[in-house]
Design an enzyme around this catalytic site. Structure first.
Site, PDB file in Angstrom:
ATOM      1  N   CYS A   1      15.142  -3.862 -12.185  1.00 60.52           N
ATOM      2  CA  CYS A   1      14.796  -2.980 -13.807  1.00 60.52           C
ATOM      3  C   CYS A   1      16.291  -1.964 -13.965  1.00 60.52           C
ATOM      4  O   CYS A   1      16.624  -1.983 -12.871  1.00 60.52           O
ATOM      5  CB  CYS A   1      14.192  -2.642 -14.039  1.00 60.52           C
ATOM      6  SG  CYS A   1      13.583  -1.142 -13.339  1.00 60.52           S
TER       7      CYS A   1
ATOM      8  N   THR B   1      -6.434  11.001 -11.635  1.00 61.48           N
ATOM      9  CA  THR B   1      -5.955   9.829 -11.716  1.00 61.48           C
ATOM     10  C   THR B   1      -6.987   9.083 -11.702  1.00 61.48           C
ATOM     11  O   THR B   1      -7.840   8.199 -12.460  1.00 61.48           O
ATOM     12  CB  THR B   1      -4.616   9.097 -10.754  1.00 61.48           C
ATOM     13  OG1 THR B   1      -3.483  10.181 -11.364  1.00 61.48           O
ATOM     14  CG2 THR B   1      -4.760   8.002 -12.378  1.00 61.48           C
TER      15      THR B   1
ATOM     16  N   GLU C   1      -4.510   8.103  -1.611  1.00 57.62           N
ATOM     17  CA  GLU C   1      -4.288   8.627  -1.079  1.00 57.62           C
ATOM     18  C   GLU C   1      -4.919   8.889   0.142  1.00 57.62           C
ATOM     19  O   GLU C   1      -6.041   8.798   0.199  1.00 57.62           O
ATOM     20  CB  GLU C   1      -4.598  10.015  -2.200  1.00 57.62           C
ATOM     21  CG  GLU C   1      -4.257  10.901  -3.265  1.00 57.62           C
ATOM     22  CD  GLU C   1      -4.681  12.055  -3.518  1.00 57.62           C
ATOM     23  OE1 GLU C   1      -6.200  12.088  -3.183  1.00 57.62           O
ATOM     24  OE2 GLU C   1      -4.345  12.052  -4.533  1.00 57.62           O
TER      25      GLU C   1
ATOM     26  N   CYS D   1      -8.198  11.571  -7.193  1.00 65.23           N
ATOM     27  CA  CYS D   1      -7.497  12.413  -7.552  1.00 65.23           C
ATOM     28  C   CYS D   1      -7.550  12.160  -8.919  1.00 65.23           C
ATOM     29  O   CYS D   1      -8.573  11.617  -9.382  1.00 65.23           O
ATOM     30  CB  CYS D   1      -6.265  11.979  -7.122  1.00 65.23           C
ATOM     31  SG  CYS D   1      -5.411  10.680  -8.579  1.00 65.23           S
TER      32      CYS D   1
ATOM     33  N   HIS E   1      -9.676   9.768 -14.732  1.00 63.51           N
ATOM     34  CA  HIS E   1      -9.202   9.127 -15.424  1.00 63.51           C
ATOM     35  C   HIS E   1      -9.886   8.079 -15.508  1.00 63.51           C
ATOM     36  O   HIS E   1     -10.349   7.624 -16.563  1.00 63.51           O
ATOM     37  CB  HIS E   1      -8.318   9.754 -16.240  1.00 63.51           C
ATOM     38  CG  HIS E   1      -7.585  10.224 -16.082  1.00 63.51           C
ATOM     39  ND1 HIS E   1      -7.876  10.877 -17.358  1.00 63.51           N
ATOM     40  CD2 HIS E   1      -6.824  11.202 -15.872  1.00 63.51           C
ATOM     41  CE1 HIS E   1      -7.726  12.419 -17.700  1.00 63.51           C
ATOM     42  NE2 HIS E   1      -6.094  12.497 -16.921  1.00 63.51           N
TER      43      HIS E   1
ATOM     44  N   CYS F   1      15.735   0.524 -11.068  1.00 59.51           N
ATOM     45  CA  CYS F   1      15.746  -0.199  -9.767  1.00 59.51           C
ATOM     46  C   CYS F   1      16.955   0.325  -9.800  1.00 59.51           C
ATOM     47  O   CYS F   1      17.764   0.775  -8.587  1.00 59.51           O
ATOM     48  CB  CYS F   1      14.879  -1.238  -9.588  1.00 59.51           C
ATOM     49  SG  CYS F   1      13.410  -0.899  -9.682  1.00 59.51           S
TER      50      CYS F   1
ATOM     51  N   CYS G   1       9.621   2.933 -11.150  1.00 57.85           N
ATOM     52  CA  CYS G   1      10.718   1.028 -11.431  1.00 57.85           C
ATOM     53  C   CYS G   1      10.089   1.358 -13.068  1.00 57.85           C
ATOM     54  O   CYS G   1       8.477   1.100 -13.693  1.00 57.85           O
ATOM     55  CB  CYS G   1       9.582   0.196 -10.879  1.00 57.85           C
ATOM     56  SG  CYS G   1      10.462  -1.219 -11.420  1.00 57.85           S
TER      57      CYS G   1
END
Ligand SMILES: NC(=O)c1ccc[n+]([C@@H]2O[C@H](COP(=O)([O-])OP(=O)(O)OC[C@H]3O[C@@H](n4cnc5c(N)ncnc54)[C@H](O)[C@@H]3O)[C@@H](O)[C@H]2O)c1
Ligand SMILES: [Zn+2]
Length: 343
Positions: free
Chosen positions: A96, A42, A64, A40, A45, A99, A107
């Site tokens: 957090c 990301t 994925e 993907c 990147h 959450c 989160c």
């Protein structure tokens, strides 16, 4: 210990294939044999070196995926070796503010497996059993590698609260934009997909989607004609481009909703006057929850998502770098999968 192969990112533009030893899964864990792993944006990147501050090198990428269970850890009763699965690659701290408010998928200290911890581009992968999502036996494992991006699309269409009969404009016809268009259409919306690439527009057309070309069409004008001057009820910004943001605002009618899916690392100019004038709403959408994932399994399994058209290329694990090259050089490509040698 089992010795198998793993692909590791070791620094900008470098992927190394080498042996990896896997310990038996611990309590609450399962070991998988990944079959197919999608690449993907990301991952790309990371490959470029843009996320070196976040990833711990050498890093195994990939979130994925589809595969089968090979071993289960102590205390696991719901899963068995041989089960076909995908993984919802999120771990959260549980306490957090996000959450506590019930939004564990965003989160404050989210561990995105495949970015913040080792991912699926390897022949054995140990994950918490809580991340597993069962695949129907009839679903081909290559198609199942599309479940994760489809879950993104399901989440986005849900965040935008798309209703049957609504007119939806999707800006950006990469894998995520096309999946959003397909999911919105399956919910009864009328959809137009705006995409620059001729190849991606023609592929979308083969899926029965109507497309507009921003290089030749005035998209705001097209949307106005299409809606008899009213403007669309919903737009999705999935291009990541400044021009895409402008278009996503311009196509909306009164009380329209703009769902922001693309990652814009930098601040963008937005026509706020239009937001005021038409009483628009901006909705952010990030990742997915388990319900989105389970719906995505159904949409890939029933053919709502035409995996055969979306998957352009499958490359073997040892040639993972060529999958990144194919995406990077652009051209006639939609989704590229890595085959881990386990299918
Ligand atoms: N919200 C989330 O959780 C989530 C999850 C996955 C991906 N994303 C983001 O979604 C975006 C899309 O992902 P993708 O994998 O489909 O990326 P992609 O880069 O393959 O697709 C983007 C598409 O937009 C097109 N485009 C560029 N400028 C345009 C313009 N002005 N008008 C119309 N089209 C234009 C490009 O030609 C390309 O096909 C990325 O920004 C990605 O980071 C977000
Ligand atoms: Zn949290």
């Amino acid at each position: 210990m089992t010795t198998t192969l793993a692909v590791r990112y070791t620094g900008a533009r470098t992927l190394e294939t080498g042996p990896s030893t896997t310990a038996p899964p611990g309590p609450g864990e399962v070991e998988l044999a990944p079959a197919f792993v999608g690449v993907c944006g990301t991952d790309l990147h990371i490959f470029h070196g843009s996320m070196d501050a976040r990833v711990t090198m050498p890093a195994v990428l990939g979130h994925e995926m589809s595969g089968r269970i090979t071993r289960v850890g102590p205390g696991i009763v719901d899963w068995q070796p041989g089960d076909a699965v995908t993984v919802m690659p999120l771990r959260w701290d549980g306490d957090c503010p996000a959450c506590t408010a019930g939004h564990r998928h965003i989160c404050h200290r989210l561990n995105f497996i495949g970015i913040d911890s080792p991912g699926a581009m390897q022949q054995r992968w140990t994950v918490p059993a809580a991340t597993l999502v069962r695949l129907p036996p009839t679903l081909a494992l290559d198609s199942a590698a599309l479940v994760e991006p489809t879950a993104v699309a399901v989440h986005d269409v849900g965040r935008a609260a798309v209703q049957p009969g609504e007119r939806v404009v999707v800006i950006g016809g990469g894998p995520i934009g096309v999946l959003i268009a397909l999911v919105a259409r399956s919910r009864g919306a009328e959809v137009r997909l705006v995409e620059l690439s001729d190849y991606r527009r023609s592929l979308a057309a083969r899926m029965g989607l109507s497309t507009w070309n921003p290089a030749t069409d005035d998209i705001a004008e097209r949307a106005s004609e299409w809606t008899q001057g009213a403007g669309a009820e919903v737009s999705f910004e999935v291009s990541g481009a400044a021009a895409g943001v402008t278009t996503a605002v311009d196509v909306l009618g009164v009380r329209g909703r703009l769902c922001l899916v693309a990652i814009h690392p930098q601040p963008r100019e937005v026509n706020l006057h239009r937001f005021f004038w038409r009483e628009l709403t901006l909705v952010g959408a990030r990742l997915y929850d388990r319900t989105d994932f389970e719906q995505a399994v159904g949409l890939v399994a029933d053919g709502t998502v035409p995996a055969d058209l979306l998957i352009t290329k499958v490359v073997p694990l040892a040639e993972a770098a060529s999958a990144f090259d194919a995406l990077e050089t652009g051209g006639d490509v939609m989704k590229v999968l890595i085959e881990c040698g386990n299918s």
